[in-house]
Structure formats: structure tokens, C-alpha cells
Scaffold this active site. Structure first.
Site, PDB file in Angstrom:
ATOM      1  N   ARG A 243       0.852  -1.183   0.000  1.00  0.00           N
ATOM      2  CA  ARG A 243       0.000   0.000   0.000  1.00  0.00           C
ATOM      3  C   ARG A 243       0.894   1.241   0.000  1.00  0.00           C
ATOM      4  NH1 ARG A 243      -3.528  -2.830  -1.442  1.00  0.00           N
ATOM      5  NH2 ARG A 243      -5.625  -3.125  -0.536  1.00  0.00           N
ATOM      6  N   GLU A 272      -3.281   7.546  -4.840  1.00  0.00           N
ATOM      7  CA  GLU A 272      -3.808   6.988  -6.099  1.00  0.00           C
ATOM      8  C   GLU A 272      -5.187   7.555  -6.399  1.00  0.00           C
ATOM      9  OE1 GLU A 272      -3.692   2.729  -6.454  1.00  0.00           O
ATOM     10  OE2 GLU A 272      -1.776   2.586  -5.439  1.00  0.00           O
ATOM     11  N   HIS A 293      -0.463   0.004 -10.263  1.00  0.00           N
ATOM     12  CA  HIS A 293      -1.205  -0.874  -9.337  1.00  0.00           C
ATOM     13  C   HIS A 293      -1.732  -2.113 -10.069  1.00  0.00           C
ATOM     14  CE1 HIS A 293      -3.628  -0.820  -5.330  1.00  0.00           C
ATOM     15  NE2 HIS A 293      -3.279  -2.046  -5.685  1.00  0.00           N
TER      16      HIS A 293
END
Length: 331
Positions: A243, A272, A293
Site C-alpha cells: 500500500r 492513487e 497498481h
């Protein structure tokens, strides 16, 4: 009395096989344009659904849950991490939360290992040089990277994915080191020939590669802070596929800009889908590899995640405890 199918609202487009199965089993409502729902749309969804199926892009916080209708009893997350959901607030409202554990382990481990190799061996630089016409033939001193065999890999979080990465790294000849809240089982340490560090600070200063695999919680926010990043050796590489919030991106960018770190490979970011322009510029300079991602992005994993969601929803609708229930973290 006729059987009423549960109204299941899915926030993003899923693989066709999963959506077809959901149509058969539930009164399923899909997000056909596949754009992330804003807070207003999520509030409408929780007000109308029996079951909500969100993803990592959906922030299901206490404010959104305040709009939950009386029929919402299950949030079946399409994903392993549940940091996008206020599990405590859901629990207080009598709403069960589930996730999809174990599905992404092998894909994420493959991806992490590929990112370690890509940064160490300058794959992106080489591809860019070839595409731009800079390749004029082999040279003994051109495009030199770092060997990974024999290097020390420091894993932060030796859970399912961290363990799977360690197995792969060991096969590449890397030395395995790790930091956890507690040591792993003896058999795992023996299998990996791994060294446990109870002090993250002490481990960081001795690693050639550091790979992050812990969950994002309030306790792990900026776990790799600017102070800790400065403990790394100048040639060290940082890889994050967990993360973005676990890593202080500004501090990382500053050290890379100053040439005080060997490189970075990132698949996740603090804000993000926005990505720091400083990090993007470092890609252009050959000091970082950034990816959008995509660590778990295999068709197989997405279908398996969907199957787990379906099992959780169907089990709950049938009056049983779903297999992947998530409880609030102990305080």
C-alpha cells in the site's frame, strides 16, 4: 412466499464469468461504465443494497455507512485488504464485512520478484534505450545493473505474500531477512534460512533490497519514514507492492534525487490514482520503475476473487457465517 434474491450492488466492472454467475444467483446491479463511484453514489448504493461489493477504490467510511438502509447486512469486499472500509463502523451497525484472502499470493509474489529484478537489472532503461535508437551494439560497460544473487533482501511483513516472495528470492540466491511483529515459525525460518530482526531500524541499514508486504493500518502509515529511509545504504533498492501509504514518497523521492538510494520499484502510491510528479521524473532519469497498481492483475486472480465474493454472499444469504469474515482490529 416466493424466494427473494438478495440485491447485490457491485461498484466496478468484474470479469464476465463472475458477473454472469452473479446474475444467476442474485439480483445483481453492476457499474457498467467501470468508473469509481464518488461518495454520493456510494451512499445511494448502501441505501438500496442488501449486499455491497466494493473494491479498493471505494472509500466505505463512517459517513458513507451513515446512509446505509435497513437491508444492508453485508459488505463483501472484492479484495484482500480492507483498509478502504471502516470495519469498526460497519460492525457497530450490524453489517458483516468479508474479504478475499489467499487469492493474490502467488501472483503478487511473482510480480514483486519481477520488479526487484527489473529495478536491479535496469529493464526499463534498456527497453527505453532500444526504442529510442540508442542501442548500437553490445558494450562491456553499457547498461550495467546490480546482481541480485547473494544480496540481502529485507522483507517487511512475512505474511502469505512476504513468505511467497521469500521462497522465490531464495531460489534466486538471495539472503532472506525479515521484520515482523513476532518471529515466524521455526520451520519457516529453517526452510528460508531466514534471519529475524525485531528492530526494523537495525535491519534496514544492512539490506541491499527492501520489499514491503505489511498491511496498511494507522500503525503502519509511513512505516518507512524519511528517518528510516535514510538508514538504507546508498546502493539499496526499495520495492513497494503493498500500500502506498506505508512509504513516505516525498522522502523517497528526495533521496533518489540526491543519489542516496540505488533505486525504487513502486506499484502503489500514497494518493492513487495521482502519482507524484517527482517520482515520474525519476522514471525518466532511470532511478525508479513505476507501475499502475497491477500486481494482482491476472485473469485467474480476478476470477478467483469473484468466486470468493460469491461464496461469501451466498453463504451469508443462506443464513450461515461467511468463511472470510473480517472483524474490527483489537484496540
Amino acid at each position: 412466499m416466493p424466494y427473494r434474491k438478495s440485491t447485490v450492488i457491485i461498484t466496478r466492472k468484474l470479469p464476465e464469468l463472475v458477473e454472469d454467475r452473479m446474475r444467476l444467483l442474485f439480483n445483481a446491479r453492476f457499474n457498467s461504465d467501470d468508473k469509481a463511484m464518488d461518495a454520493a453514489a456510494l451512499k445511494r448504493a448502501v441505501g438500496e443494497a442488501d449486499v455491497l461489493v466494493p473494491t479498493v477504490t471505494d472509500r466505505i467510511d463512517a459517513d458513507v455507512l451513515s446512509a446505509a438502509g435497513p437491508n444492508l447486512k453485508l459488505i463483501a469486499n472484492f479484495g484482500n485488504g480492507v483498509d478502504n472500509i471502516d470495519v469498526k463502523a460497519a460492525y457497530a451497525r450490524g453489517i458483516t464485512v468479508t474479504n478475499t484472502p489467499g487469492v493474490l499470493t502467488e501472483d503478487m509474489a511473482d510480480f514483486t520478484m519481477a520488479l526487484i529484478v527489473a529495478v536491479s537489472r535496469r529493464f526499463l532503461d534498456g527497453s527505453r534505450a532500444l526504442a529510442s535508437g540508442q542501442f548500437t551494439g553490445w558494450s562491456p560497460s553499457w547498461m550495467l545493473g546490480q546482481r541480485i544473487s547473494g544480496k540481502r533482501l529485507g522483507i517487511i511483513g512475512l505474511g502469505r505474500i512476504g513468505y511467497a516472495v521469500a521462497r522465490r528470492a531464495k531460489a534466486f540466491g538471495m539472503q532472506i531477512h525479515y521484520h515482523n511483529r513476532r518471529p515466524a515459525a521455526g520451520r519457516i525460518e529453517q526452510e528460508l534460512e531466514a534471519t529475524y530482526w525485531d528492530s526494523l531500524d537495525r535491519m534496514l541499514g544492512r539490506m541491499d533490497v527492501v520489499s514491503i508486504h505489511c498491511p496498511h493500518t494507522p500503525a503502519t502509515f509511513h512505516l518507512l519514514s524519511g528517518r528510516r529511509l535514510k538508514l538504507l545504504q546508498p546502493h539499496a533498492i526499495v520495492v513497494n507492492t503493498a500500500r502506498g501509504e506505508i512509504l513516505d514518497e516525498d522522502a523517497l523521492a528526495e533521496l533518489l534525487e540526491q543519489g542516496k538510494l540505488g533505486g525504487a520499484g513502486l506499484d502503489v502510491f500514497e494518493h492513487e490514482p495521482e502519482v507524484s510528479p517527482r517520482l515520474v521524473k525519476l522514471v525518466e532519469q532511470g532511478r525508479a520503475v513505476l507501475l499502475p497498481h497491477m500486481g494482482s492483475a491476472t485473469l485467474e486472480s480476478r476470477i478467483e476473487m469473484g468466486e470468493k465474493v460469491i461464496i461469501n454472499v451466498k453463504t451469508f444469504a443462506d443464513g450461515h457465517r461467511p468463511p472470510d469474515r473480517v472483524l474490527p482490529a483489537a484496540e
